[in-house]
Design an enzyme around this catalytic site. Structure first.
Site, mmCIF file in Angstrom:
data_model
loop_
_atom_site.group_PDB
_atom_site.id
_atom_site.type_symbol
_atom_site.label_atom_id
_atom_site.label_comp_id
_atom_site.label_asym_id
_atom_site.label_seq_id
_atom_site.Cartn_x
_atom_site.Cartn_y
_atom_site.Cartn_z
ATOM 1 N N ASP A 11 0.884 -1.515 -0.601
ATOM 2 C CA ASP A 11 0.203 -0.373 -0.046
ATOM 3 C C ASP A 11 0.659 1.381 -0.159
ATOM 4 O O ASP A 11 1.581 1.226 -0.160
ATOM 5 C CB ASP A 11 -1.242 -0.021 1.235
ATOM 6 C CG ASP A 11 -1.326 1.234 1.507
ATOM 7 O OD1 ASP A 11 -2.289 1.471 0.590
ATOM 8 O OD2 ASP A 11 -1.182 1.758 2.548
ATOM 9 N N TYR A 13 -0.417 5.336 0.934
ATOM 10 C CA TYR A 13 -0.716 6.092 1.584
ATOM 11 C C TYR A 13 -0.861 5.497 3.325
ATOM 12 O O TYR A 13 -1.160 5.663 3.473
ATOM 13 C CB TYR A 13 -0.869 6.561 1.461
ATOM 14 C CG TYR A 13 -1.708 7.462 -0.158
ATOM 15 C CD1 TYR A 13 -0.779 9.018 -0.194
ATOM 16 C CD2 TYR A 13 -2.135 7.170 -1.181
ATOM 17 C CE1 TYR A 13 -0.266 9.101 -1.550
ATOM 18 C CE2 TYR A 13 -2.059 8.160 -1.980
ATOM 19 C CZ TYR A 13 -1.164 8.747 -2.562
ATOM 20 O OH TYR A 13 -0.547 9.361 -4.024
ATOM 21 N N ARG A 42 -8.230 13.105 6.145
ATOM 22 C CA ARG A 42 -7.415 11.704 6.064
ATOM 23 C C ARG A 42 -8.507 10.725 6.107
ATOM 24 O O ARG A 42 -8.523 10.219 5.670
ATOM 25 C CB ARG A 42 -5.933 11.428 6.677
ATOM 26 C CG ARG A 42 -6.194 10.171 6.319
ATOM 27 C CD ARG A 42 -5.516 9.404 4.658
ATOM 28 N NE ARG A 42 -4.915 8.020 5.701
ATOM 29 C CZ ARG A 42 -4.292 7.027 4.182
ATOM 30 N NH1 ARG A 42 -4.937 6.975 3.025
ATOM 31 N NH2 ARG A 42 -4.019 5.658 4.213
ATOM 32 N N SER A 117 -2.041 0.832 -4.885
ATOM 33 C CA SER A 117 -2.652 2.027 -4.303
ATOM 34 C C SER A 117 -3.749 2.441 -4.927
ATOM 35 O O SER A 117 -4.553 2.583 -5.699
ATOM 36 C CB SER A 117 -1.568 3.087 -4.627
ATOM 37 O OG SER A 117 -2.453 4.318 -3.876
ATOM 38 N N ASN A 118 -4.690 3.386 -3.827
ATOM 39 C CA ASN A 118 -5.969 3.898 -4.301
ATOM 40 C C ASN A 118 -5.583 5.253 -5.167
ATOM 41 O O ASN A 118 -6.326 5.731 -5.938
ATOM 42 C CB ASN A 118 -6.418 4.688 -3.289
ATOM 43 C CG ASN A 118 -7.781 3.791 -2.521
ATOM 44 O OD1 ASN A 118 -8.076 2.538 -3.039
ATOM 45 N ND2 ASN A 118 -7.971 3.607 -1.305
HETATM 46 C C1 2OP Z 1 -3.523 4.029 -0.806
HETATM 47 O O1 2OP Z 1 -2.886 4.701 -0.895
HETATM 48 C C2 2OP Z 1 -5.171 5.094 0.805
HETATM 49 O O2 2OP Z 1 -3.909 4.160 1.810
HETATM 50 C C3 2OP Z 1 -4.278 3.994 0.371
HETATM 51 O O3 2OP Z 1 -3.955 3.322 -1.276
#
Ligand code: 2OP
Length: 222
Positions: A11, A13, A42, A117-118
């Protein structure tokens, strides 16, 4: 006997890069409100990702991050003009990696390392570059390809299919418990980075291992 991990997926963030680093800029712009703004921002960003996925109304992560910022400023009664909003959004492109991340990734470089990641590709590429990590990652997978957010199983499936590695041989690493729950439920081997001694959610889902930061991951994999 469990199969060895053949690929690692991270991941972004909160796991590799610190989203609460926005606090410094927020505090400069709105003295006394930096901590509250960074936390609400956040939390709302994540809430919007889940709500939009549930409603089938995808907007990309840049847009929902900006929407969450607008909501948070209004809630905290901070008058944030367009210039200030842009300044805060820009911080997202240069968030620092947590201090142990780079040396730990070097120790793991015998495995293919990827991000899932998002964030949009346009957010993730400059972020990785700003941290001098462009060559560290074999792939940067974004949910933007699928237009739905984690923890939808399709998102984890997309990474597994693209890697061409069976899901039970993929180690997924996140500091976000909701993400770990989604990845475990999907079938990845999961490693929860619990940097702040958080309480795991009551979802009846347990990660493969828990590390207090990324430096502990090489040992957890053996
Ligand atoms: C991501 O990086 C939102 O932390 C999450 O997908």
């Amino acid at each position: 006997m469990t199969a060895p991990v053949r690929a690692l997926v991270f991941d972004a963030y909160g796991t590799l890069f610190d989203p609460f680093a926005v606090k410094t800029r927020a505090e400069e712009l709105f003295p006394g409100n930096g901590a509250a703004l960074s936390q609400l921002w956040r939390a709302k960003q994540l809430e919007y990702s889940w709500l939009r996925t549930l409603m089938g109304r995808y907007e990309n992560f840049w847009k929902i991050t900006e929407d969450a910022l607008v909501f948070s400023c209004r809630t905290l009664k901070l008058s944030c003009d367009e210039h200030q909003r842009k300044q805060l959004m820009q911080v997202y492109l240069t968030l620092p990696a947590f201090p142990e991340v780079k040396p730990a990734l070097e120790k793991l470089s015998h495995l293919p390392l990827s991000i899932l990641s998002n964030g949009t590709p346009e957010m993730l590429a400059p972020l990785v570059a700003a941290n001098n990590m462009t060559r560290v990652f074999k792939n940067i997978f974004s949910v933007d390809t699928l237009q739905m957010y984690k923890p939808r199983p399709e998102v984890y499936q997309h990474a597994a299919a693209s890697l061409g590695v069976p899901k039970e041989a993929i180690g997924f690493v996140s500091s976000n418990y909701w993400d770990i729950a989604g990845a475990t439920s999907f079938g990845f081997r999961t490693y929860w980075l619990n940097r702040n001694s958080a309480i795991p959610d009551e979802l009846g889902i347990t990660p493969t291992a828990i590390c207090s930061n990324l430096a502990e991951l090489p040992r957890a994999l053996t």
